[in-house]
Scaffold this motif. Structure first.
Motif, PDB file in Angstrom:
ATOM      1  N   ASP A 116      -6.419   8.312  12.653  1.00  0.00           N
ATOM      2  CA  ASP A 116      -6.537   8.993  11.290  1.00  0.00           C
ATOM      3  C   ASP A 116      -5.808   7.980  10.239  1.00  0.00           C
ATOM      4  OD1 ASP A 116      -6.327   9.866   8.808  1.00  0.00           O
ATOM      5  OD2 ASP A 116      -6.141  11.933   9.567  1.00  0.00           O
ATOM      6  N   TYR A 117      -6.552   7.103   9.655  1.00  0.00           N
ATOM      7  CA  TYR A 117      -6.108   6.037   8.834  1.00  0.00           C
ATOM      8  C   TYR A 117      -5.324   6.525   7.841  1.00  0.00           C
ATOM      9  CZ  TYR A 117      -6.214   1.853   5.556  1.00  0.00           C
ATOM     10  OH  TYR A 117      -5.817   1.067   4.929  1.00  0.00           O
ATOM     11  N   HIS A 118      -5.880   7.562   7.206  1.00  0.00           N
ATOM     12  CA  HIS A 118      -5.044   8.064   5.929  1.00  0.00           C
ATOM     13  C   HIS A 118      -3.861   8.558   6.498  1.00  0.00           C
ATOM     14  CE1 HIS A 118      -9.099   8.933   3.653  1.00  0.00           C
ATOM     15  NE2 HIS A 118      -8.626   7.775   3.413  1.00  0.00           N
ATOM     16  N   ALA A 119      -3.625   9.382   7.674  1.00  0.00           N
ATOM     17  CA  ALA A 119      -2.275   9.931   7.959  1.00  0.00           C
ATOM     18  C   ALA A 119      -1.328   8.715   8.130  1.00  0.00           C
ATOM     19  CB  ALA A 119      -2.633  10.724   9.278  1.00  0.00           C
ATOM     20  N   ALA A 120      -1.995   7.649   8.765  1.00  0.00           N
ATOM     21  CA  ALA A 120      -1.300   6.433   9.128  1.00  0.00           C
ATOM     22  C   ALA A 120      -0.638   5.783   7.796  1.00  0.00           C
ATOM     23  CB  ALA A 120      -2.151   5.214   9.758  1.00  0.00           C
ATOM     24  N   LEU A 121      -1.741   5.769   6.765  1.00  0.00           N
ATOM     25  CA  LEU A 121      -1.205   5.226   5.643  1.00  0.00           C
ATOM     26  C   LEU A 121       0.058   5.821   4.804  1.00  0.00           C
ATOM     27  CD1 LEU A 121      -1.507   3.090   3.194  1.00  0.00           C
ATOM     28  CD2 LEU A 121      -3.348   4.423   2.423  1.00  0.00           C
ATOM     29  N   GLN A 122      -0.224   7.189   5.000  1.00  0.00           N
ATOM     30  CA  GLN A 122       0.909   8.078   4.432  1.00  0.00           C
ATOM     31  C   GLN A 122       2.294   8.113   5.066  1.00  0.00           C
ATOM     32  OE1 GLN A 122       1.010   9.724   1.509  1.00  0.00           O
ATOM     33  NE2 GLN A 122      -1.072   8.957   0.901  1.00  0.00           N
ATOM     34  N   ALA A 123       2.052   7.975   6.482  1.00  0.00           N
ATOM     35  CA  ALA A 123       3.355   7.962   7.137  1.00  0.00           C
ATOM     36  C   ALA A 123       4.069   6.617   7.119  1.00  0.00           C
ATOM     37  CB  ALA A 123       3.081   7.819   8.781  1.00  0.00           C
ATOM     38  N   HIS A 141       7.946   6.032   4.810  1.00  0.00           N
ATOM     39  CA  HIS A 141       9.021   5.684   5.472  1.00  0.00           C
ATOM     40  C   HIS A 141      10.034   4.965   4.444  1.00  0.00           C
ATOM     41  CE1 HIS A 141      11.886   4.061   8.244  1.00  0.00           C
ATOM     42  NE2 HIS A 141      11.630   4.728   9.123  1.00  0.00           N
ATOM     43  N   PRO A 142      11.277   5.156   4.387  1.00  0.00           N
ATOM     44  CA  PRO A 142      12.099   4.394   3.404  1.00  0.00           C
ATOM     45  C   PRO A 142      12.324   3.005   3.526  1.00  0.00           C
ATOM     46  CG  PRO A 142      13.180   6.408   4.274  1.00  0.00           C
ATOM     47  CD  PRO A 142      12.277   5.847   5.198  1.00  0.00           C
ATOM     48  N   LEU A 143      11.811   2.392   4.803  1.00  0.00           N
ATOM     49  CA  LEU A 143      11.999   1.168   5.122  1.00  0.00           C
ATOM     50  C   LEU A 143      10.715   0.237   4.660  1.00  0.00           C
ATOM     51  CD1 LEU A 143      13.973   0.966   8.247  1.00  0.00           C
ATOM     52  CD2 LEU A 143      14.911   0.751   6.028  1.00  0.00           C
ATOM     53  N   VAL A 144       9.820   0.904   4.008  1.00  0.00           N
ATOM     54  CA  VAL A 144       8.650   0.453   3.505  1.00  0.00           C
ATOM     55  C   VAL A 144       8.619   0.731   2.135  1.00  0.00           C
ATOM     56  CG1 VAL A 144       6.201   0.529   3.617  1.00  0.00           C
ATOM     57  CG2 VAL A 144       7.389   0.589   5.770  1.00  0.00           C
ATOM     58  N   THR A 145       8.560  -0.551   1.250  1.00  0.00           N
ATOM     59  CA  THR A 145       9.173  -0.364  -0.255  1.00  0.00           C
ATOM     60  C   THR A 145       8.088   0.059  -0.848  1.00  0.00           C
ATOM     61  OG1 THR A 145       8.171  -2.582  -0.262  1.00  0.00           O
ATOM     62  CG2 THR A 145      10.755  -2.392   0.190  1.00  0.00           C
ATOM     63  N   SER A 146       6.851   0.112  -0.943  1.00  0.00           N
ATOM     64  CA  SER A 146       5.708   0.811  -1.740  1.00  0.00           C
ATOM     65  C   SER A 146       4.206   0.797  -1.158  1.00  0.00           C
ATOM     66  CB  SER A 146       5.689   0.076  -3.073  1.00  0.00           C
ATOM     67  OG  SER A 146       5.103  -1.371  -2.781  1.00  0.00           O
ATOM     68  N   VAL A 147       3.567   1.466  -1.758  1.00  0.00           N
ATOM     69  CA  VAL A 147       1.976   1.731  -1.137  1.00  0.00           C
ATOM     70  C   VAL A 147       1.421   0.142  -1.336  1.00  0.00           C
ATOM     71  CG1 VAL A 147       0.783   2.306  -3.377  1.00  0.00           C
ATOM     72  CG2 VAL A 147       0.021   2.963  -1.045  1.00  0.00           C
ATOM     73  N   THR A 148       1.864  -0.635  -2.348  1.00  0.00           N
ATOM     74  CA  THR A 148       1.413  -1.820  -2.681  1.00  0.00           C
ATOM     75  C   THR A 148       1.777  -2.727  -1.329  1.00  0.00           C
ATOM     76  OG1 THR A 148       3.101  -2.461  -3.628  1.00  0.00           O
ATOM     77  CG2 THR A 148       1.130  -1.902  -4.897  1.00  0.00           C
ATOM     78  N   VAL A 149       2.645  -2.440  -0.563  1.00  0.00           N
ATOM     79  CA  VAL A 149       3.136  -2.794   0.555  1.00  0.00           C
ATOM     80  C   VAL A 149       2.508  -2.430   1.819  1.00  0.00           C
ATOM     81  CG1 VAL A 149       5.069  -3.396   2.122  1.00  0.00           C
ATOM     82  CG2 VAL A 149       5.289  -4.242  -0.342  1.00  0.00           C
ATOM     83  N   ALA A 150       2.579  -0.900   1.802  1.00  0.00           N
ATOM     84  CA  ALA A 150       2.234  -0.099   2.847  1.00  0.00           C
ATOM     85  C   ALA A 150       0.704  -0.541   3.339  1.00  0.00           C
ATOM     86  CB  ALA A 150       2.644   1.383   2.686  1.00  0.00           C
ATOM     87  N   LYS A 151      -0.095  -0.410   2.623  1.00  0.00           N
ATOM     88  CA  LYS A 151      -1.720  -0.445   2.820  1.00  0.00           C
ATOM     89  C   LYS A 151      -1.899  -1.890   3.477  1.00  0.00           C
ATOM     90  CE  LYS A 151      -6.317   0.243   1.058  1.00  0.00           C
ATOM     91  NZ  LYS A 151      -7.289   0.490   0.040  1.00  0.00           N
ATOM     92  N   PRO A 152      -1.578  -2.723   2.712  1.00  0.00           N
ATOM     93  CA  PRO A 152      -1.999  -4.204   3.489  1.00  0.00           C
ATOM     94  C   PRO A 152      -1.270  -4.535   4.846  1.00  0.00           C
ATOM     95  CG  PRO A 152      -0.600  -4.662   1.571  1.00  0.00           C
ATOM     96  CD  PRO A 152      -0.941  -3.357   1.423  1.00  0.00           C
ATOM     97  N   MET A 153       0.061  -4.050   4.883  1.00  0.00           N
ATOM     98  CA  MET A 153       0.645  -4.004   6.033  1.00  0.00           C
ATOM     99  C   MET A 153      -0.011  -3.175   7.410  1.00  0.00           C
ATOM    100  SD  MET A 153       4.813  -2.790   7.090  1.00  0.00           S
ATOM    101  CE  MET A 153       5.556  -3.542   5.670  1.00  0.00           C
ATOM    102  N   LEU A 154      -0.341  -2.044   6.683  1.00  0.00           N
ATOM    103  CA  LEU A 154      -1.107  -1.024   7.810  1.00  0.00           C
ATOM    104  C   LEU A 154      -2.390  -1.989   8.311  1.00  0.00           C
ATOM    105  CD1 LEU A 154      -1.740   1.332   9.415  1.00  0.00           C
ATOM    106  CD2 LEU A 154      -2.935   2.220   7.169  1.00  0.00           C
TER     107      LEU A 154
END
Length: 437
Positions: free
Chosen positions: A398-405, A409-422
Motif C-alpha cells: 500500500d503506497y499510501h500507507a507507506a507514505l503516511q508511515a 516518523h520524527p526522523l523524517v522532516t516533512s512530506v516534501t522529504v518523505a515522498k521523494p525518499m519513499l
C-alpha cells in the motif's frame, strides 16, 4: 519435546553471527541437547553458508558435541518437524542495508538500519519473506517456536503476530547487553540485579534498577553513571545532558540518541559516510576479514574478531530463551511480544519489549510497575503508529500507507522529504518489493 529428536533450524545461517550462536549451543548442551541442527540460507549466500557449516563442524568436533549438522538451501526440509526455528535473515544483503543508510542521508535525515527511514525500508523487504517462512512453519512444524532475531525485530514481531498463527517471540540482544553493562558498572553479580524495561524494540528506557533489592535508579540518573549510557558498538556514545537525563525518569537506551540528539547523530553519520563509509560499508569490510578467518581450517572456535561486528550477547539471549522454553524454567527475560494490555496507551496487537516469565508455553508478560512518563507515552504512540502503518504497507503493498508511515516518523522532516525518499526506496528495492509493483 523429546531429547532424542530436538531439532533446530537456523534460517540465515550464512550470517557472520552464527558462530556466536553455535558457541552458545556448545556451552549449554547439557541443558539443550540438540540432535539435529539445520543451517539454511539462500543460493546467493551459499558460499558463506558452506564456510560457516565447516567451521561449525570443527567447533563441535573440538568440544566433542554430538550434534548432527545439516547445511542446506532447502528451507522446507529444515523447517519440517523442527522444535525451534531461528530467523536471522538480511533480505538484500549488506548492499541493501547500505542503500537504507545512504538514501535518507541524501535528504539530510538519519540513515540507520533499524530506526527511521532505514528501518522502514528494511521492514518492507523483510516482512513478506518472514511471513512466507511462517506459512511453511504452519504447514510443516505447527508446534515449533519461531525465535526472530531479524531486524527491525519489533516490527517483524508485530507482523508475525497479526498475519500468522505461529508461536513467535522476537529477540534482541540490547536488553541483556544493557543488564550486563549495568551489573559490570555497579560491580555486582547479574543475578543480584533486577531491572524494569519500558518501551518497544530499540526505543526504551530502563525505569527500575534494583541491586540486592534496593532501588538505585535515582543514583544512575543523577550521577556520572548516566554518562556511561550503556550504548552499543554501532551507536556513537555522545554524553547526555545532566539535567535532561535526570528529568527522563529512566535510563535511555542508546538508540534514543537518534531522537534526543538528532542534530549530533546526523552530523556524525554524514561525516562518517563521507570519510569511512556508512555502518553497512564498514561491516562489509569486517565481514571480509571474518570469513577469511572462518575459512581457515585451523580455526575451531569463535574468533575474537567477531566482537567488532557488534551483536554482543546474541548467543546468550537466544540460547537462554530456547533453553527456558525447552526446560520450562519460568525465569524472567526481556523479549518482544504482543502488548495485550501491558501498556494501556498502546493497542493490544502492538509489539512491545517487556520482561516476561518464560516457560514451555512461551512468554508471559509481567505487568510494569514503574510510572510511564508522558514524554515516553507520546514518543511510543507516534512510533507504534509508524510501525503499524509500515506493517500494513509491507503486507499489502500500500503506497499510501507507506507514505503516511514515513511522513509520521520524527526522523523524517516533512512530506516534501518523505515522498521523494519513499519513491527512491521503492525504486532502489524494486526487485525485493513485488507487492508494490
Amino acid at each position: 519435546m523429546s531429547e532424542k529428536s530436538l531439532k533446530i533450524a537456523v534460517i540465515g545461517a550464512g550470517s557472520s553471527y552464527t558462530p556466536e550462536l553455535i558457541e552458545g549451543f556448545i556451552n549449554n548442551y547439557s541443558e539443550l541437547p540438540i540432535k539435529e541442527l539445520y543451517l539454511v540460507d539462500i543460493r546467493e549466500g551459499q558460499m558463506k553458508l558452506e564456510i560457516i557449516g565447516n567451521l561449525v563442524n570443527r567447533m563441535l568436533k573440538k568440544k566433542e558435541i554430538p550434534i548432527n549438522v545439516h547445511v542446506t538451501l532447502n528451507r522446507r526440509e529444515a523447517i519440517e518437524d523442527a522444535d525451534f526455528v531461528l530467523t536471522q535473515i538480511r533480505v538484500g544483503l549488506l548492499e541493501a542495508r547500505a542503500s537504507d543508510e545512504r538514501i535518507p542521508l541524501k535528504y539530510n535525515c538519519i540513515g540507520q538500519e533499524t530506526t527511521g527511514a532505514g528501518g522502514f525500508s528494511k521492514a518492507l523487504r523483510t516482512i513478506p519473506v518472514i511471513l512466507d517462512i511462517c506459512k511453511e512453519i504452519e504447514e510443516l512444524a505447527p508446534n515449533a517456536y519461531l525465535i526472530n532475531f531479524t531486524n527491525p525485530a519489533g516490527i517483524v514481531t508485530e507482523a508475525v503476530a497479526k498475519y500468522s498463527k505461529v508461536k513467535s517471540i522476537g529477540l534482541c540482544n540490547l536488553p541483556i547487553g544493557i543488564k550486563k553493562k549495568i551489573a559490570n558498572y555497579a560491580e555486582v553479580d547479574i543475578a543480584n540485579l533486577d531491572i524494569e524495561w519500558v518501551g518497544i524494540n530499540h526505543l526504551n528506557w530502563t525505569t527500575k534498577i534494583k541491586i540486592n533489592g534496593e532501588n538505585v535508579m535515582e543514583q544512575f540518573l543523577n550521577n556520572p553513571a548516566g554518562d556511561q549510557s550503556f550504548s552499543v558498538k554501532n551507536i556513537p556514545d555522545f554524553k547526555w545532558d545532566e539535567d535532561f537525563l535526570s528529568s527522563l525518569g529512566g535510563l535511555p537506551c542508546g538508540y534514543l540518541r537518534y531522537y534526543y540528539m538528532t542534530d549530533k547523530m546526523l552530523a556524525d553519520e554524514l561525516e562518517a559516510a563521507d570519510q569511512t563509509g556508512t555502518r553497512a560499508e564498514v561491516v562489509k569490510e569486517i565481514e571480509k576479514e571474518l570469513f577469511e578467518v572462518y575459512r581457515n581450517a585451523e580455526v575451531d572456535e569463535k574468533p575474537k574478531l567477531l566482537e567488532n561486528r557488534g551483536g554482543a550477547y546474541y548467543s546468550l539471549a537466544a540460547v537462554n530463551l530456547i533453553s527456558s522454553i525447552y526446560n520450562n524454567k519460568k525465569d524472567i527475560q526481556t523479549v518482544n511480544i504482543q502488548n495485550n494490555g501491558v501498556l494501556s496507551f498502546l493497542k493490544d496487537d502492538a509489539s512491545i519489549e517487556v520482561n516476561c516469565v518464560i516457560d514451555s508455553d512461551g512468554a508471559h508478560p509481567i505487568q510494569i510497575q514503574s510510572e510511564v512518563k508522558p514524554h515516553m507515552i507520546g514518543l511510543l504512540q507516534i512510533i507504534k503508529s509508524f510501525e503499524e502503518l509500515t506493517v500494513e504497507a509491507a503486507v499489502k503493498g500500500d503506497y499510501h500507507a507507506a507514505l503516511q508511515a514515513l511522513n509520521l516518523h520524527p526522523l523524517v522532516t516533512s512530506v516534501t522529504v518523505a515522498k521523494p525518499m519513499l519513491n527512491d526506496i521503492l525504486k532502489e528495492n524494486k526487485r525485493f518489493l513485488p507487492q508494490f509493483n
